[in-house]
Design a protein around this motif. Sequence first.
Motif, mmCIF file in Angstrom:
data_model
loop_
_atom_site.group_PDB
_atom_site.id
_atom_site.type_symbol
_atom_site.label_atom_id
_atom_site.label_comp_id
_atom_site.label_asym_id
_atom_site.label_seq_id
_atom_site.Cartn_x
_atom_site.Cartn_y
_atom_site.Cartn_z
ATOM 1 N N THR A 2 0.865 -0.894 0.031
ATOM 2 C CA THR A 2 -0.404 -0.156 -0.044
ATOM 3 C C THR A 2 1.092 1.158 0.239
ATOM 4 O O THR A 2 2.056 1.625 0.698
ATOM 5 C CB THR A 2 -0.862 -0.123 0.834
ATOM 6 N N ILE A 3 0.394 2.324 -0.681
ATOM 7 C CA ILE A 3 1.020 3.725 -0.394
ATOM 8 C C ILE A 3 0.652 4.257 0.301
ATOM 9 O O ILE A 3 -0.690 5.036 -0.136
ATOM 10 C CB ILE A 3 1.380 3.974 -2.347
ATOM 11 N N ARG A 4 1.241 4.166 1.136
ATOM 12 C CA ARG A 4 0.960 5.977 1.947
ATOM 13 C C ARG A 4 0.890 7.482 1.655
ATOM 14 O O ARG A 4 2.404 7.781 1.208
ATOM 15 C CB ARG A 4 1.731 5.849 3.238
ATOM 16 N N VAL A 5 -0.405 7.572 1.682
ATOM 17 C CA VAL A 5 -0.274 9.442 1.369
ATOM 18 C C VAL A 5 -0.805 10.336 2.084
ATOM 19 O O VAL A 5 -0.982 10.002 3.215
ATOM 20 C CB VAL A 5 -1.003 9.378 0.444
ATOM 21 N N LEU A 6 0.812 11.856 1.986
ATOM 22 C CA LEU A 6 -0.148 12.385 3.138
ATOM 23 C C LEU A 6 -0.545 14.131 2.163
ATOM 24 O O LEU A 6 0.201 13.531 1.061
ATOM 25 C CB LEU A 6 1.329 12.853 3.568
ATOM 26 N N ILE A 7 -1.838 14.655 2.659
ATOM 27 C CA ILE A 7 -1.683 15.567 2.330
ATOM 28 C C ILE A 7 -1.717 16.878 2.268
ATOM 29 O O ILE A 7 -2.181 17.168 3.681
ATOM 30 C CB ILE A 7 -3.866 14.976 1.184
ATOM 31 N N VAL A 8 -1.264 17.846 1.636
ATOM 32 C CA VAL A 8 -1.040 19.090 2.754
ATOM 33 C C VAL A 8 -1.319 20.420 2.013
ATOM 34 O O VAL A 8 -1.220 20.689 0.045
ATOM 35 C CB VAL A 8 0.709 19.775 3.168
ATOM 36 N N ASP A 9 -2.334 21.377 2.471
ATOM 37 C CA ASP A 9 -3.629 22.003 1.778
ATOM 38 C C ASP A 9 -3.781 22.312 2.761
ATOM 39 O O ASP A 9 -4.014 22.368 3.327
ATOM 40 C CB ASP A 9 -4.135 21.645 0.589
ATOM 41 N N ASP A 10 -3.948 24.155 2.624
ATOM 42 C CA ASP A 10 -4.746 24.937 3.252
ATOM 43 C C ASP A 10 -6.300 25.113 3.998
ATOM 44 O O ASP A 10 -7.079 25.619 4.086
ATOM 45 C CB ASP A 10 -4.044 26.244 3.660
ATOM 46 N N GLN A 11 -6.273 24.203 1.935
ATOM 47 C CA GLN A 11 -7.601 24.979 2.499
ATOM 48 C C GLN A 11 -8.572 23.161 2.666
ATOM 49 O O GLN A 11 -8.151 21.881 2.188
ATOM 50 C CB GLN A 11 -8.140 24.672 0.776
ATOM 51 N N ALA A 77 10.176 10.036 1.052
ATOM 52 C CA ALA A 77 9.181 10.584 1.170
ATOM 53 C C ALA A 77 9.147 11.828 -0.437
ATOM 54 O O ALA A 77 10.582 11.647 -0.450
ATOM 55 C CB ALA A 77 8.835 11.068 1.938
ATOM 56 N N LYS A 78 8.736 10.759 -1.424
ATOM 57 C CA LYS A 78 8.845 11.735 -3.154
ATOM 58 C C LYS A 78 7.192 12.644 -2.638
ATOM 59 O O LYS A 78 6.113 12.695 -2.533
ATOM 60 C CB LYS A 78 8.278 10.567 -3.751
ATOM 61 N N VAL A 79 7.768 13.962 -3.147
ATOM 62 C CA VAL A 79 6.807 14.729 -3.695
ATOM 63 C C VAL A 79 6.324 15.203 -3.947
ATOM 64 O O VAL A 79 6.897 15.519 -5.349
ATOM 65 C CB VAL A 79 7.877 16.376 -2.347
ATOM 66 N N LEU A 80 5.399 15.042 -4.711
ATOM 67 C CA LEU A 80 4.134 15.672 -5.946
ATOM 68 C C LEU A 80 3.413 16.631 -5.462
ATOM 69 O O LEU A 80 2.284 17.244 -4.428
ATOM 70 C CB LEU A 80 3.106 14.514 -6.317
ATOM 71 N N VAL A 81 4.001 18.136 -6.077
ATOM 72 C CA VAL A 81 3.215 18.908 -5.576
ATOM 73 C C VAL A 81 1.802 19.436 -6.995
ATOM 74 O O VAL A 81 1.935 18.594 -7.716
ATOM 75 C CB VAL A 81 4.271 20.478 -6.672
ATOM 76 N N GLY A 115 -0.676 9.688 -10.625
ATOM 77 C CA GLY A 115 0.401 10.381 -10.667
ATOM 78 C C GLY A 115 1.146 10.187 -9.024
ATOM 79 O O GLY A 115 2.266 9.699 -8.598
ATOM 80 N N VAL A 116 0.334 9.525 -7.936
ATOM 81 C CA VAL A 116 0.975 8.912 -7.112
ATOM 82 C C VAL A 116 1.517 7.649 -6.993
ATOM 83 O O VAL A 116 2.735 7.633 -6.441
ATOM 84 C CB VAL A 116 -0.209 8.883 -6.059
ATOM 85 N N ARG A 117 1.203 6.918 -7.615
ATOM 86 C CA ARG A 117 1.938 5.693 -7.770
ATOM 87 C C ARG A 117 2.918 5.696 -8.899
ATOM 88 O O ARG A 117 3.921 4.920 -8.626
ATOM 89 C CB ARG A 117 0.954 4.831 -9.063
ATOM 90 N N VAL A 118 2.765 6.828 -10.032
ATOM 91 C CA VAL A 118 4.298 6.723 -10.766
ATOM 92 C C VAL A 118 5.638 7.658 -9.399
ATOM 93 O O VAL A 118 6.253 6.993 -9.963
ATOM 94 C CB VAL A 118 4.485 7.716 -12.251
ATOM 95 N N VAL A 119 4.910 8.265 -9.009
ATOM 96 C CA VAL A 119 5.839 9.096 -8.276
ATOM 97 C C VAL A 119 6.730 7.932 -7.243
ATOM 98 O O VAL A 119 7.569 8.002 -6.336
ATOM 99 C CB VAL A 119 6.157 10.057 -7.591
ATOM 100 N N ALA A 120 5.943 7.638 -6.441
ATOM 101 C CA ALA A 120 6.229 6.308 -5.565
ATOM 102 C C ALA A 120 7.225 4.646 -6.136
ATOM 103 O O ALA A 120 7.699 4.664 -4.934
ATOM 104 C CB ALA A 120 4.816 5.608 -5.090
ATOM 105 N N SER A 121 7.067 5.016 -7.472
ATOM 106 C CA SER A 121 7.770 4.176 -8.216
ATOM 107 C C SER A 121 8.925 4.123 -8.370
ATOM 108 O O SER A 121 9.944 4.172 -8.937
ATOM 109 C CB SER A 121 7.238 3.348 -9.191
ATOM 110 N N GLY A 122 9.307 5.249 -8.235
ATOM 111 C CA GLY A 122 10.580 6.225 -8.541
ATOM 112 C C GLY A 122 10.486 6.340 -9.657
ATOM 113 O O GLY A 122 12.344 7.111 -9.810
ATOM 114 N N GLU A 123 9.889 7.069 -10.387
ATOM 115 C CA GLU A 123 9.810 8.130 -12.112
ATOM 116 C C GLU A 123 8.651 9.166 -11.877
ATOM 117 O O GLU A 123 8.743 9.460 -10.152
ATOM 118 C CB GLU A 123 8.587 6.771 -12.501
#
Length: 219
Positions: A2-11, A77-81, A115-123
């Motif tokens: 399972t890919i663990r995701v943290l969501i960062v947004d002020d809204q 952790a990989k950052v996806l903007v 997108g989450v899967r792509v960056v989690a895989s190192g791409e």
Amino acid sequence: MTIRVLIVDDQMMVREGFSVLLNAMDGIEVVGEAVDGREAIAQVAALRPDVVLMDIRMPVMNGLEATREIVAADTDAKVLVLTTFDLDEYVYQALRAGASGFLLKDASARQLADGVRVVASGEALLAPTVTKRLILEFSKLSAPAKLADPAGVGELTERETEVLVLIAQGLSNAEIADRLIVAESTIKTHVSRILVKLGLRDRTQAAVFAYETRLVTPA
């Protein structure tokens, strides 16, 4: 896994919306949320997510500063903007700082999950045309980044240079392997050696480096 995701947004609505979308996807779990960059740094340390969905424009500490600190901490952790504007100079700076790519906030649920899967895989998330346009635009406008000594290009073999150019064009390892008619494992080895020789963190920085050192020139 399972890919663990943290969501960062002020809204709050953005955080809740992305959380619902991602938790509905197989193999993805939202493990936490943060309202600004400073809280994001603390949550990364506490929760050890695989991917951080990072907004750029936030109070207290923006996403660019948070990305720099997360990358500097050498976490996994990989950052996806996340951004509303596809030509946002802050996004380009985040890529320089070590973000693995970016998505527009109006992305579909499938695009978000992919997108989450792509960056989690190192791409690197460089395939969308809009991403390539962003890199091209700001590589022309900005001073060359000092991600590594440009002279390091001379340490690359001819094949490694060829692979670096294809990375900058947004090709995946599998696509590069098909183009060069070699095994994908061979390309992975080339990519690893390129990153070590140039002192770069990942494929995204490699792509930015290729444009900024004019190894690849904007069309």
